[in-house]
Design an enzyme around this catalytic site. Structure first.
Site, mmCIF file in Angstrom:
data_model
loop_
_atom_site.group_PDB
_atom_site.id
_atom_site.type_symbol
_atom_site.label_atom_id
_atom_site.label_comp_id
_atom_site.label_asym_id
_atom_site.label_seq_id
_atom_site.Cartn_x
_atom_site.Cartn_y
_atom_site.Cartn_z
ATOM 1 N N GLY A 103 0.839 -1.201 0.000
ATOM 2 C CA GLY A 103 0.000 0.000 0.000
ATOM 3 C C GLY A 103 0.865 1.238 0.000
ATOM 4 O O GLY A 103 2.095 1.155 0.089
ATOM 5 N N LYS A 104 0.275 2.394 -0.098
ATOM 6 C CA LYS A 104 1.032 3.651 -0.013
ATOM 7 C C LYS A 104 0.035 4.777 0.205
ATOM 8 O O LYS A 104 -1.126 4.672 -0.184
ATOM 9 C CB LYS A 104 1.786 3.911 -1.325
ATOM 10 C CG LYS A 104 2.975 4.820 -1.167
ATOM 11 C CD LYS A 104 4.147 4.033 -0.634
ATOM 12 C CE LYS A 104 5.434 4.811 -0.634
ATOM 13 N NZ LYS A 104 6.576 3.887 -0.479
#
Ligand code: GLU
Length: 418
Positions: A103-104
């Site tokens: 994720g980010k």
């Protein structure tokens, strides 16, 4: 952002998917993030006014575990960039064989223009906005460009206030007092050092090799210090304002003091060079530890190093990568070389979930073991399939993700495949 990082990430995945002969539906799942959230982030300025900026959180894949990845505060953050970085995180956690996905997150803002109170208001507002999409078993943010343990402590605290869930495992990269792990702050540099030294040895480079490091943030500054202590000569260092060069080797501690006192490494007593000149300096090893797209075709043609170690995410463009390969330069890719941070983040998450605290020596030892194992895995794939290290690493990571997707899909898979 100077390059389309999302396209770069997808092209890298496609190369691996071709090599592995993956089914169309697996490719489609790897191309499409599971969740993309765009939020408004209102914060109170020191002028008493409310300012509103855009924030993002992307969970690319949870096939191997909760989504995991940093949070970046930068004026050029875009949803596409965050999607690309989230995709790279899925590959990175898989290359490291961590029980996590990718994720980010990010906020489009220049944090250098904000006071500490404004930063806290901004971070807490962002935490409230994404609180319903993160969680210890869902998606676990961490630091990235321009964020550190202060921001993570605020995120964890605001999450607990909003949800009533007082789990420190919701965020990693926290301060020690707030449940952080020993060794997390230097983890990216420490992991990078392990793969750099092992790769240099494989290539037969001298133990006092000359190293150029582009970027003097969390990764670059710690790495410069560690490698200098190892006996390597740091002949070039840069930050966002420019670079410095000393063929005899820079005094890294003195450069750090100069940067702390004057805000830029270029005030240090050494020859000042541009960022482009820095990448072309005469050295055995080049470490891009700044932002994506730093090494494009123009730069790649002039790289004199024999080994490039990507401490940043996505620093070499695809075209630059081809040029470096054609010129016989070995590139240890970001999904391996920059994976020390997320690896110790995983350790922090595991310690939080188990209510444990590991010693600094345990963290350092486990990180070193993991980095060596992943490097070995990548070299093996590269040798067995005659691939450059980046494709080999992606083949390894994408292969592991595909296995998880196939195993989890069960009967549906055969239906989809038929
Ligand atoms: N931002 C770091 C990375 O790009 C660390 C992410 C994490 O610790 O979750 O790998």
């Amino acid at each position: 952002m100077t390059i389309d990082l999302h396209q770069l990430a997808l092209a890298t995945i496609d190369r691996a998917a071709d090599e592995l002969g993956l089914d169309g539906w697996v490719r489609a799942l790897l191309h499409q993030p599971e969740r993309v959230v765009t939020v408004q982030v209102p914060y109170t300025g020191d002028d008493g006014r409310i300012h509103v900026v855009a924030g993002y959180r992307v969970a690319h894949s949870t096939a191997r575990g909760p989504a995991k990845g940093g949070t970046r505060f930068h004026p050029e953050v875009t949803p596409e960039e965050v999607m690309g970085l989230a995709t790279l995180m899925s590959v990175k956690t898989a290359v490291m064989d961590l029980p996590l996905g990718g994720g980010k997150g990010g906020i489009t803002i220049d944090p250098k223009l904000l006071s500490e109170t404004e930063l806290e208001s901004l971070t807490r507002s962002y935490a409230r906005a994404i609180a319903s999409t993160i969680g210890p078993d869902i998606d676990v943010p961490a630091p990235d460009v321009n964020t550190d343990s202060r921001h993570m402590d605020w995120l964890a605290d605001e999450y607990a206030r909003v949800t009533g869930v007082a789990s420190p495992a919701v965020v990693t990269g926290k301060s020690l007092a707030a449940g952080g792990s020993l060794g997390r702050d230097t983890a990216t540099a420490a992991g990078c050092r392990t793969v750099l030294l092992a790769s240099a040895r494989r290539l037969g480079l001298p133990t006092d090799a000359r190293v150029v490091i582009q970027g003097f943030g969390n990764a670059g500054a710690h790495l410069a210090r560690l490698l200098a202590a190892d006996g390597m000569r740091i002949v070039g260092i840069s930050d966002s304002t420019g670079g410095i060069h000393d063929p005899a080797g820079l005094d890294v501690a003195a450069v750090a003091r100069t940067k702390a006192a004057h805000g830029s490494v270029t005030h240090h007593d050494a020859e000042v060079v541009t960022n482009t000149e820095l990448l072309a300096l005469d050295a055995e090893i080049l470490v891009p530890a700044a932002l994506e797209g730093a090494v494009d075709t123009g730069e790649a043609e002039h790289v004199r190093a024999r080994l490039v170690v990507e401490a940043a995410n996505g620093p070499c463009t695809a075209a630059a990568d081809d040029i470096l390969a054609a010129r016989g330069v070995a590139v240890v890719p970001d999904v391996l070389a920059s994976a020390g941070g997320v690896t110790v983040s995983c350790f922090e998450w595991q310690q939080n979930l188990a209510g444990q605290r590991w010693s600094a020596a345990t963290v350092a030892d486990r990180l070193d073991t993991r980095m060596r194992a992943a490097l070995e895995d990548v070299w093996q794939v590269a040798a067995a399939r005659s691939l450059p290290l980046r494709t080999a690493a992606t083949v390894l990571g994408v292969g592991r993700m595909a296995e998880a997707l196939q195993a989890r899909s069960g009967a549906e898979t055969s239906e989809l495949a038929s």
